[in-house]
Design an enzyme around this catalytic site. Structure first.
Site, PDB file in Angstrom:
ATOM      1  CG  MET A 119      -1.966  -1.139   1.179  1.00  0.00           C
ATOM      2  SD  MET A 119      -2.869  -1.295  -0.380  1.00  0.00           S
ATOM      3  CE  MET A 119      -3.703   0.266  -0.449  1.00  0.00           C
ATOM      4  CG  ASP A 134      -0.646  20.553  -8.678  1.00  0.00           C
ATOM      5  OD1 ASP A 134      -1.725  21.158  -8.899  1.00  0.00           O
ATOM      6  OD2 ASP A 134       0.274  21.035  -7.984  1.00  0.00           O
TER       7      ASP A 134
END
Length: 165
Positions: A119, A134
């Site tokens: 994870m 971004d």
């Protein structure tokens, strides 16, 4: 599913009885541009927001460290190493890729603990990919993040695994 109690409610899986072992996960993913502008700005270090590759790398490292804050029921893990590689390259038109180029992100996360770090490695790649988006969205509205997958897992009770192996 181990995250569910017999009554069906979610809970964190207990790991206190598991032995500490060295665990490593490797994850990769790709950010694909729809036009060549973003890649040109990255390669010439001319993006107005700064060095896209360096900031994506740092964002990936920070994301791995914040994984248990983002992923519900994820155990906080004392990470011993987070490596994020971010590579810009031209598209391969022979394989149906768009002409805008791509950024390939690979994260390798290691710990010595009771649970794996898949994870954390997945979160590292996503964090790096989001930083690229971004920083480049002003010049490319059609950016695609994809292909994110675990490609290697080492250690733990289930042993080692490599994609395709």
């Amino acid at each position: 599913l181990p995250h569910l109690t017999p009554s069906g409610t979610a809970h964190m899986v207990p790991i206190h009885t598991k032995p500490d072992t060295t665990r490593t996960a490797v994850v990769s993913g790709v950010v694909t541009f729809s036009n060549p502008t973003a890649l040109h700005l990255i390669k010439t270090n001319a993006n107005k927001k700064g060095d896209v590759l360096a900031l994506a790398r740092i964002s990936g490292i920070m994301a791995a460290k914040k994984c248990p804050d983002l992923v519900v029921l994820c155990h906080p893990v004392m990470l011993s190493s987070v490596e994020v590689d971010v590579v810009a390259s031209e598209s391969d038109s022979e394989h149906g890729e768009t002409a805008g180029g791509k950024i390939t992100i690979t994260a390798r996360v290691t710990c010595n603990g009771k649970t794996g770090v898949e994870m954390e490695a997945l979160t590292a790649v996503m964090g790096a990919a989001l930083a690229v988006v971004d920083m480049c969205k002003a010049v490319d509205k059609g950016i695609v993040v994809g292909g994110i997958r675990v490609i290697e897992k080492r250690g733990g009770r289930s042993g080692d695994w490599v994609v395709g192996g």
